[in-house]
Write a protein that holds these residues in place. Structure first.
Motif, short mmCIF file in Angstrom:
data_model
loop_
_atom_site.label_atom_id
_atom_site.label_comp_id
_atom_site.label_asym_id
_atom_site.label_seq_id
_atom_site.Cartn_x
_atom_site.Cartn_y
_atom_site.Cartn_z
N MET A 77 0.83 -1.21 0.00
CA MET A 77 0.00 0.00 0.00
C MET A 77 0.87 1.27 0.00
SD MET A 77 -3.43 -1.12 2.06
CE MET A 77 -4.47 0.16 1.37
N ILE A 111 -6.48 0.60 -6.64
CA ILE A 111 -7.20 -0.04 -5.53
C ILE A 111 -6.40 0.07 -4.23
CG2 ILE A 111 -8.38 -1.71 -7.03
CD1 ILE A 111 -6.44 -3.85 -5.83
N LEU A 115 -8.30 0.11 2.20
CA LEU A 115 -8.17 -1.30 2.53
C LEU A 115 -9.55 -1.90 2.76
CD1 LEU A 115 -6.21 -3.61 2.98
CD2 LEU A 115 -6.01 -2.92 5.36
N TRP A 117 -10.46 -4.84 2.72
CA TRP A 117 -10.43 -6.07 3.51
C TRP A 117 -10.79 -5.82 4.97
CZ3 TRP A 117 -7.33 -6.95 7.77
CH2 TRP A 117 -7.32 -8.26 8.26
N GLY A 224 0.12 -4.94 12.12
CA GLY A 224 -1.19 -5.51 11.88
C GLY A 224 -1.74 -4.98 10.58
N ALA A 225 -3.01 -5.22 10.36
CA ALA A 225 -3.63 -4.75 9.12
C ALA A 225 -4.97 -4.08 9.40
CB ALA A 225 -3.83 -5.92 8.16
N SER A 226 -5.64 -4.48 10.46
CA SER A 226 -6.97 -3.91 10.73
C SER A 226 -6.85 -2.81 11.76
CB SER A 226 -7.93 -5.00 11.21
OG SER A 226 -7.44 -5.60 12.38
N ALA A 341 -1.95 2.18 5.70
CA ALA A 341 -3.13 1.58 6.31
C ALA A 341 -3.33 2.00 7.76
CB ALA A 341 -3.07 0.05 6.17
N TYR B 21 -6.26 -15.37 1.56
CA TYR B 21 -5.66 -15.12 2.88
C TYR B 21 -5.58 -16.42 3.69
CZ TYR B 21 -7.33 -10.55 1.39
OH TYR B 21 -7.60 -9.43 0.65
N PRO B 54 -4.48 -5.81 -2.10
CA PRO B 54 -3.41 -5.02 -1.48
C PRO B 54 -3.17 -5.43 -0.02
CG PRO B 54 -5.42 -3.71 -1.63
CD PRO B 54 -5.73 -5.03 -2.28
N TYR B 55 -1.97 -5.18 0.45
CA TYR B 55 -1.59 -5.27 1.87
C TYR B 55 -1.66 -6.69 2.40
CZ TYR B 55 -0.70 -2.50 6.13
OH TYR B 55 -0.12 -1.88 7.22
N SER B 58 0.71 -7.84 5.39
CA SER B 58 0.33 -7.43 6.75
C SER B 58 -0.95 -8.13 7.20
CB SER B 58 0.14 -5.91 6.81
OG SER B 58 1.41 -5.27 6.85
N ILE B 59 -1.86 -8.38 6.26
CA ILE B 59 -3.10 -9.08 6.60
C ILE B 59 -2.79 -10.49 7.11
CG2 ILE B 59 -5.21 -10.09 5.62
CD1 ILE B 59 -5.31 -7.57 3.74
N GLU B 62 -1.11 -10.45 10.47
CA GLU B 62 -2.07 -10.24 11.55
C GLU B 62 -2.82 -11.54 11.87
OE1 GLU B 62 -4.51 -6.56 11.94
OE2 GLU B 62 -6.22 -7.92 11.83
N ILE B 66 1.63 -12.36 14.19
CA ILE B 66 3.02 -11.91 14.26
C ILE B 66 3.13 -10.48 13.76
CG2 ILE B 66 4.04 -14.22 14.11
CD1 ILE B 66 4.56 -13.79 11.19
#
Lengths: 355, 355
Positions: A77, A111, A115, A117, A224-226, A341, B21, B54-55, B58-59, B62, B66
């Protein structure tokens, strides 16, 4: 093993119908011509982008007329650019490559802008929502004001006027920022960076050349991602950790940095960066922007994301191109700060002019 | 600085509704459990994939629980997996990371299966068209026969029967291959690898562990992107150049290789690989497969792409997982050969069991 940044190239940040391939080519050709680089010496091509087109690194290499050993796309990203710099650094360090061309490129409709997701954001997936959370919490914790936030846009738009490659070329007043449409309270329209088309390129090498700049610190951290992985919205933890890594590797602290490009995707991000990079104390970011003219360090001299626009994968490389340019002009220690993100990932790179 | 492969994980290659994922997670968890890896020691996560999400690094990080320093996606079509191994190797070499988890993953319907950008292919964009070109030219130049090509499928499907993770689990006869539908003359249906869902993971580390395998050679070469950049269809030039790099780095020649995973996207690719990797002389690939049972070297023991299926980004990592597994079982020197986009890019990796 030392790694040097020896050249940079850039395109005008804009919105038009140029293909992603031609856009990438444009900054690479600018780099090659500007620094009279022998194309045949390039043995690595990394393309930092959130565009979905496959095989873009080999496609652009073919368009450039070069046949690199290492060629691939890299995506993380908004951090793609500085992540690619760490990759290029490593390919040189390992001896696999001698000269790696890193091109950042994206179109405005990528895109990679949001995020989808992340369902922990519910319906609130536009990045302005997380920026508003950080802003609200920082204002509540430290009495940061809307005027202080707005000052970031005013400064960066002013700087963009001196950068012919920037998307925005008009001065803006604090009142214009404050009176612009509220996107997500308290973030206003002119406090948001603008997704646009653009590309930037840098060359990293295993040998110094006239004027070249040493890469001395690299720090990265993904937490993390969220957005639910963030527990404290008054600071970007990943930036603090990445900065510590980079400072430790370079053997310096924040007080030694002369010039920095920080990730002002929204005004609050730059305020947070002042604190999380250690340029000022926690909670003092608002005061820092009020006094920035009296402070030695220069921040976002090319206009930041707020002034130049934000072509996702190009941003980290455009930041690096500016730091390399400024160090070549005489500044001593420069820092690049990129994040992705909602600040779940941050990257910090330190470069030094050793002359 | 030495770099070691210390663990691998794999999923069943299949077609179902598992998300990209979850599929990535599956091979990573297999690796962690199989080798009792301390998750917290992982400070790099690279995802090799042609998926557009994307990402993803990191997703998946998570999801794994880790928080790596380095995290990003890497794409170079069918070569993504082995390109990611070179990246991980370099991050360890540079000291930025100590333990890098490399996950390859793709779904059967990925856009990475064909290069629509390449207009020099005209209407003939399915990969079978370039495979047919190589096959026709090799048959013409060296009297290679359709039977010899078919033997590659027979061998690799036989090997797949012993690999519970392979897509195909049935023996196939030479007549069945020869009588299968002509896709593009002379390439028949059972001479084509099958796009499917799958994931594989390996761990590269800066320290040896019990049983760990040393990465001793890395060679990569991209020679273009369009099929018009290829002038000789009797050999894959990028493979020859990548192999030379890898052999030189490892300080060995082809005769020292005990076991190899080669990129049999189509039967002709494996015949070409025998020659271009130096296992036999130019033009002798057809004879080589006829006599392979009498030759010391083992090739595509897991079943190759023809037997296991070809989830684009996962393939290079699945190949590496097999070589690591076999070296841990006692083979001494292993080689991984991956290529992309009609052989315009090739990657060769050499690993050694030093015990």
């Amino acid at each position: 093993m030392n790694v040097y940044a020896s050249a940079y190239g850039i395109t005008k940040f804009r919105k038009d119908n140029t293909s992603i391939y031609s856009l990438a080519l444009e900054s690479a050709i600018d780099l090659i011509k500007r620094f009279d680089i022998d194309k045949d010496s390039i043995d690595g091509v990394i393309i930092a982008t959130s565009s979905i087109e496959p095989y873009i690194a080999s496609i652009v290499s073919e368009m450039l007329g070069i046949k690199p050993k290492i060629a691939h796309k890299l995506e993380q990203m908004c951090s793609s650019g500085s992540s690619a710099i760490a990759a290029a650094y490593s390919y040189i360090y390992s001896g696999i490559c001698k000269n790696v061309l890193v091109i950042g490129v994206d179109k405005h409709d990528t895109i990679g802008k949001r995020l989808d997701w992340d369902n922990s954001r519910g319906e609130f997936k536009h990045p302005a929502h997380w920026a508003a959370l950080y802003a609200k919490m920082h204002m509540k914790a430290f009495n940061t004001t809307e005027e202080q936030l707005a000052l970031v846009t005013v400064k960066n738009r002013d700087n963009a006027i001196n950068n012919k490659y920037a998307y925005f070329q008009e001065r803006i007043t604090i009142d214009e920022v404050l009176n612009s449409k509220i996107v997500v309270d308290p973030i206003k329209l002119y406090e948001c960076s603008y997704p646009c088309d653009g590309s930037a390129a840098i060359l990293l090498s295993n040998k110094p050349s006239e004027n070249s700049i040493k890469v001395t610190g690299i720090g990265e951290q993904s937490l993390g991602a969220s957005i639910s992985s963030i527990t404290d919205f008054t600071s970007i933890e990943s930036t603090r950790l990445a900065a510590k890594e980079a400072y430790d590797m370079a053997g310096i602290d924040a007080s030694k940095v002369d010039i920095a490009e920080v990730h002002d995707a929204f005004t609050i991000c730059e305020i947070l960066a002042y604190e999380d990079l250690g340029f000022t104390e926690r909670g003092k970011g608002g005061k820092f922007i009020e006094n920035i003219d009296k402070i030695g360090i220069k921040i976002n001299t090319r206009g930041g994301l707020l002034g130049t626009g934000h072509p996702v994968g190009a941003t980290g490389i455009a930041q690096a191109a500016e730091i390399i340019r400024q160090l070549m002009l005489g500044y001593r220690i420069g820092l690049i700060h990129n994040m992705a993100a909602a600040g779940t990932t941050s990257n910090v790179i330190i470069m030094e002019n050793e002359i």
